[in-house]
Enzyme design. Structure first.
Site, short mmCIF file in Angstrom:
data_model
loop_
_atom_site.label_atom_id
_atom_site.label_comp_id
_atom_site.label_asym_id
_atom_site.label_seq_id
_atom_site.Cartn_x
_atom_site.Cartn_y
_atom_site.Cartn_z
N GLU A 170 17.79 5.85 47.38
CA GLU A 170 18.47 6.33 48.43
C GLU A 170 17.60 7.53 49.10
O GLU A 170 17.95 8.92 48.94
CB GLU A 170 19.91 6.95 48.12
CG GLU A 170 20.58 5.88 47.63
CD GLU A 170 22.14 6.34 47.39
OE1 GLU A 170 23.09 5.19 47.29
OE2 GLU A 170 22.55 7.47 47.32
N GLU A 355 23.79 -0.66 44.86
CA GLU A 355 24.99 0.15 44.33
C GLU A 355 26.51 -0.40 45.31
O GLU A 355 26.08 -0.40 46.38
CB GLU A 355 24.75 1.36 44.59
CG GLU A 355 24.03 2.09 43.46
CD GLU A 355 23.68 3.56 43.66
OE1 GLU A 355 24.49 4.29 44.26
OE2 GLU A 355 22.39 4.05 43.19
#
Length: 444
Positions: A170, A355
Site C-alpha cells: 500500500e 487484502e
C-alpha cells in the site's frame, strides 16, 4: 451458523485462496533482536495511538508461528501472505544483519512449505527502521538504494523458496496517510514531504523488483490499495473533488508503475513539491512485474472544500452499513477496481485481491466467536470477484485480511479483523465462525 455461499469449485482451477498478516502487527517486535522503528517512536508520542499501544508483544507470533501456520493449513488455505520486518533483519536499516531475524524468516518459510502452504512475501509493511527515519526516511531519495540492499539480503536468504513476492504494501499509506494526513508514522502533515514520499516509495519498489530479478526470482508483483470515491452530492465541484481523490489514491501509483507517468490532475497539487529529476525515474519505477495486487475495503464520500488548500476536499459520512472501522460496506467497488484496472491499464497481468476483510465487534461466547457480519462480507465480496472473473478479468486469487486479530496500527488492539480471535491478555487463539465456514467451503 452462517455459511459461505460458495465452494472452491465455483472458482477457476488454480485460483489461490489465502490469508494475510504483517510482521509488526503480529510478531512481537520486542523479541529476537529487532531494531527500533518509526512506529515505536510514533506510538510513544502522546495522542498518536489508542492507549499508546505498540507492537512490542502483538500476537507473539515470533514464538507461536508454528501453531499459527497450523491454523492456515487447517482452514484449507493455499497460501499465506506474510511480511518481513526490515528492522528485524537490519536493526540499523543498513550494515550488519541480525542473524536471529534472518533465521526466523528462514524457519517461517520452511514451516509453510512443510504444511503445503505457498509463501507470498511482502518485504515492507510500514515499520521503517528508526535510524533510516532519522535520515529523512521516505523523503530521502537514498531510501530506494537502502531498500534494494535490504531486498537483496532477505531474498538472498528466503527468495529461493517463496512462491511470490511484492516489495511494498500500500504505497498510498506509506506516502499520503503518513506524510500528508499524519495518521501513520512518521506522522507528518507536510505536502512537500508527501510529494517526495509518494515518488520515492515507487522508486524503491522498482529498485526492489530489480534486486529480486538479479537474484533470479520471478512471480513478482505490486500491491496497492484502492477506495471507491463517490461525490458527496450532484454538484460539478463534488465530482471534481472525487476525481482528485481518485487521482492521488487510485491512479497515481498504478500510473507510475504501468504507464511511466503521474496523473496531471494530481501533479497540479504535488508538482511544485516533487524532488528534482523525478521525471527521469520512470524506467526504474516501471520495471516489469508479473502480477498486480489489489487491497480493497470500502468506499468514501468526497465533498469539495474550496476554502482549503489543495486537494480542496474532505470526507463526509455515507449511508451504507458500516464495519467497526466505520467504513461503508460496498462490494461493487471491488468489482469496479478489478474490471477498471484490467480495462484501463490493459496489462494482461493476473490480479490478486491481496487484502479484503472487515473489522467487527467479535466477542468470545462459550468458547466460540460468532461473526455473521464477516461471513456476509466475505460472501458479498467473493461474489464481486466471481462477477469480475465472468467479465473476463484474470483474477488469480483472494487473500483475506486478516488471519488473526492483531495490532491495528494507530487504532491499537481494539479493531478485530481476524478470522481467528486473539485474547490479548492470554494470547489464546480461537477460530471464529468465519474461519470454520471457510474451512468447510474450501474443502467442499
Amino acid at each position: 451458523m452462517s455459511s459461505l455461499t460458495f465452494a472452491r469449485s465455483a472458482f477457476p482451477d488454480g485460483f489461490t485462496f489465502g490469508a494475510a498478516t504483517s510482521a509488526y502487527q503480529i510478531e512481537g517486535h520486542a523479541h529476537g533482536g529487532a531494531g527500533p522503528t518509526h512506529w515505536d517512536s510514533f506510538a510513544a508520542t502522546p495522542g498518536n495511538v489508542v492507549r499508546a499501544e505498540d507492537g512490542a508483544r502483538a500476537c507473539d507470533h515470533y514464538h507461536r508461528w508454528e501453531s499459527d501456520l497450523d491454523l492456515i493449513r487447517d482452514a484449507g488455505f493455499d497460501s499465506y501472505r506474510f511480511s518481513t520486518s526490515w528492522a528485524r533483519v537490519l536493526p540499523e536499516g543498513r550494515g550488519a544483519p541480525n542473524p536471529e531475524g534472518l533465521d526466523f524468516y528462514d524457519r517461517l518459510v520452511d514451516g509453510m512449505l512443510e504444511r503445503g502452504i505457498k509463501p507470498f512475501a511482502t518485504l515492507y509493511h510500514w515499520e521503517l527502521p528508526q535510524p533510516l527515519a532519522d535520515l529523512g526516511g521516505w523523503r530521502n531519495r537514498d531510501i530506494a538504494d537502502w531498500f534494494a540492499d535490504f531486498t537483496t539480503l532477505i531474498m538472498g536468504r528466503i527468495g529461493d523458496r517463496v512462491h511470490a513476492a511484492a516489495p511494498i504494501n500500500e504505497p498510498w499509506c506509506v506516502g499520503w496517510l503518513s506524510h500528508f494526513m499524519g495518521l501513520h508514522a512518521p506522522g507528518l502533515r507536510d505536502i512537500r514531504a508527501t510529494a517526495r514520499a509518494m515518488h520515492h516509495v515507487l522508486l524503491a519498489h522498482g529498485r526492489s523488483i530489480q534486486a529480486m530479478r538479479a537474484l533470479g526470482m520471478d512471480n513478482l508483483g505490486a500491491v496497492m490499495n484502492f477506495e471507491y470515491p463517490f461525490p458527496a452530492d450532484d454538484s460539478p465541484e463534488a465530482a471534481q473533488a472525487a476525481r482528485t481523490y481518485d487521482g492521488y489514491y487510485n491512479r497515481w501509483f498504478l500510473s507510475g508503475v504501468l504507464k511511466k507517468g503521474y496523473p496531471a490532475d494530481v501533479l497540479a497539487g504535488l508538482g511544485p513539491h516533487m524532488p528534482t529529476g523525478w521525471q527521469d525515474d520512470f524506467d526504474t519505477i516501471a520495471t516489469p512485474v508479473d502480477w498486480l495486487g489489489v487491497n480493497y475495503y470500502t468506499c468514501k464520500r468526497i465533498a469539495p472544500r474550496p476554502d482549503q488548500p489543495w486537494p480542496h476536499l474532505e470526507e463526509v459520512p455515507g449511508p451504507l452499513p458500516k464495519t467497526a472501522m466505520d467504513w461503508e460496506i460496498y462490494p461493487d467497488g471491488l468489482h469496479h477496481f478489478l474490471t477498471w484496472i484490467h480495462r484501463e491499464f490493459d496489462s494482461g497481468l493476473p490480479i490478486y485481491v491481496t487484502e479484503n476483510g472487515m473489522a467487527s465487534y467479535d466477542e468470545l461466547q462459550d468458547g466460540a466467536v460468532p461473526d455473521p457480519a464477516r461471513i456476509d462480507y466475505l460472501n458479498s465480496h467473493l461474489g464481486a470477484v466471481q462477477r469480475a472473473i465472468a467479465d473476463g478479468v484474470p483474477v488469480a486469487g483472494y487473500f483475506i485480511w486478516s488471519l488473526m486479530d492483531n495490532y491495528e496500527w494507530a487504532l491499537g488492539y481494539e479493531k478485530r479483523f481476524g478470522l481467528v480471535h486473539v485474547d490479548f491478555d492470554t494470547l489464546e487463539r480461537t477460530p471464529k465462525a468465519s474461519w470454520h465456514a471457510l474451512a468447510k467451503a474450501l474443502r467442499a
